[in-house]
Design an enzyme around this catalytic site. Structure first.
Site, PDB file in Angstrom:
ATOM      1  N   MET A  18       0.839  -1.191   0.000  1.00  0.00           N
ATOM      2  CA  MET A  18       0.000   0.000   0.000  1.00  0.00           C
ATOM      3  C   MET A  18       0.880   1.249   0.000  1.00  0.00           C
ATOM      4  O   MET A  18       1.590   1.507   0.966  1.00  0.00           O
ATOM      5  CB  MET A  18      -0.902   0.021   1.247  1.00  0.00           C
ATOM      6  CG  MET A  18      -1.956  -1.040   1.260  1.00  0.00           C
ATOM      7  SD  MET A  18      -3.137  -0.780   2.620  1.00  0.00           S
ATOM      8  CE  MET A  18      -2.067  -0.923   4.036  1.00  0.00           C
ATOM      9  N   CYS A  89      -6.059   3.727  10.550  1.00  0.00           N
ATOM     10  CA  CYS A  89      -5.638   3.119   9.285  1.00  0.00           C
ATOM     11  C   CYS A  89      -6.145   1.683   9.178  1.00  0.00           C
ATOM     12  O   CYS A  89      -6.619   1.255   8.132  1.00  0.00           O
ATOM     13  CB  CYS A  89      -4.115   3.148   9.171  1.00  0.00           C
ATOM     14  SG  CYS A  89      -3.476   2.435   7.640  1.00  0.00           S
ATOM     15  N   GLY A 113       0.984  -9.397   8.571  1.00  0.00           N
ATOM     16  CA  GLY A 113       2.020  -9.874   9.491  1.00  0.00           C
ATOM     17  C   GLY A 113       1.799  -9.445  10.922  1.00  0.00           C
ATOM     18  O   GLY A 113       2.741  -9.440  11.718  1.00  0.00           O
ATOM     19  N   CYS A 186       4.021   5.616  10.643  1.00  0.00           N
ATOM     20  CA  CYS A 186       4.660   5.354   9.347  1.00  0.00           C
ATOM     21  C   CYS A 186       4.923   6.619   8.543  1.00  0.00           C
ATOM     22  O   CYS A 186       5.858   6.663   7.746  1.00  0.00           O
ATOM     23  CB  CYS A 186       3.834   4.351   8.540  1.00  0.00           C
ATOM     24  SG  CYS A 186       2.251   4.994   7.945  1.00  0.00           S
TER      25      CYS A 186
END
Length: 345
Positions: A18, A89, A113, A186
């Site tokens: 993404m 998110c 993950g 992020c």
């Protein structure tokens, strides 16, 4: 590693990255040596997919990410709340728009993950349980995921410790076997959200409104350059001097004041939460006791949860907890199972 394990279990695996933001516009994801971490991440994904023989796609989801996550991040800080963008998110981008993309590619499941476990119980509801590696458990940030999305999700790392994951990755000579860990936001890779907010405003010709820093006894101690630069419990970076340590007690967006005081006054027991999502619990069952977690690194503490009207609850800890912060997530557990969660009001 999630892709590799599923491949070994016989799944047909499709890799997807993404692309969540335009690093030139946000200006926040450049490594100190000048490399772009977005490009590095895409390269890592592509190389792993090549290694295991899986097709790979880059999905540009920057528009969705900005409108649902970054805009919310900025607006929450602007009114004195401390958001958790990872939770936003997960519920609004990963397990919404991204899952839709996976379906368009013909996939039956979406796999991640995350260190958590998804199981279906006897009454047909999907549950989230803590991953077995207590130092890596990510169930806290998944409370907003819907039942429909959970039914289409696989998390193959939940039953493994991180050390074992690296061991298996080395065994298969994966490019990412020694990739450094990151717990930063992020899109704020230097972990300096204040710099991010300042640059965001600067690029849009906006400035934060200055205001007063006030002691809880009413004494004006100084001025600040915007309430967005503060969070409950903060001690460093207050921009004032005082003979005793001071901590942010309250952020008042109405008066544009930051109230500071002693650490002892940060400990409270009760608050309300809004925008609830129930996973393993049900608000129709009335008040209940649970282990309650109010931030990612908080050790869950016992308390009582009482449903209110308007998809809200009242939360009462049995013992006082430090720095309960509006905008953060509260998650309710029964043992290692997530009952549900919401936003601290």
């Amino acid at each position: 590693m999630a892709a590799l394990l599923l491949k070994e279990q016989g799944f047909e695996v499709v890799g997807a990255h993404m692309k969540l933001w335009d690093y030139v516009d946000v200006g926040a994801d450049i490594y100190k040596d000048g490399r772009c971490c977005t490009i590095d991440s895409i390269t890592d994904c592509r190389m792993v997919c090549d290694k295991i023989g899986a097709p790979f796609y880059v999905l540009n989801m920057s528009r969705e990410f900005r409108s649902t996550v970054i805009d919310n991040f900025v607006s929450e800080y602007n009114v004195g709340r401390t958001p958790n963008p990872c939770v936003k998110c997960n519920s609004d981008v990963k397990w919404n728009e991204f899952l839709r993309k996976a379906e368009q590619l013909g996939c039956d499941y979406m796999a991640t993950g995350h260190y958590a476990i998804i199981q279906k119980n006897g009454n047909g509801r999907w549950h989230i349980r803590k991953g077995i590696d207590g130092t890596r458990d990510q169930s806290y940030v998944l409370w907003g995921v819907s039942q429909k999305a959970l039914s289409r999700t696989l998390m193959p790392l939940g039953d493994l410790k991180k050390s074992k994951v690296r061991e298996i990755a080395h065994k298969h000579d994966l490019r990412t076997a020694d990739k450094p860990e990151s717990r930063e936001i992020c899109f704020v890779t230097d972990n300096n959200y204040r710099r991010f907010l300042d640059e965001w405003n600067e690029k849009r010709g906006m400035e934060f409104e200055q205001g007063e820093i006030v002691h809880e006894n009413g004494e004006i101690l100084g001025r600040h350059n915007g309430i967005a630069h503060f969070t409950i419990g903060q001690r460093k970076g207050l921009g004032i001097s005082h003979p005793t340590p001071l901590y942010v007690q309250q952020i008042d967006s109405q008066t544009n004041r930051v109230v500071v005081g002693d650490n002892d006054n940060l400990f409270t027991t009760a608050f309300e939460a809004r925008d609830l999502n129930w996973i393993g619990g049900n608000s129709d069952e009335g008040a209940f006791e649970a282990d309650i977690k109010i931030r990612y690194l908080h050790q869950p503490a016992g308390g009582r949860v009482t449903p209110l009207d308007g998809n809200r609850v009242k939360v009462e800890f049995f013992e006082k907890q430090r720095a309960i912060t509006s905008g953060q997530s509260v998650v309710f557990y029964n043992g290692d199972s997530v009952l549900g969660g919401g936003i601290i009001a």
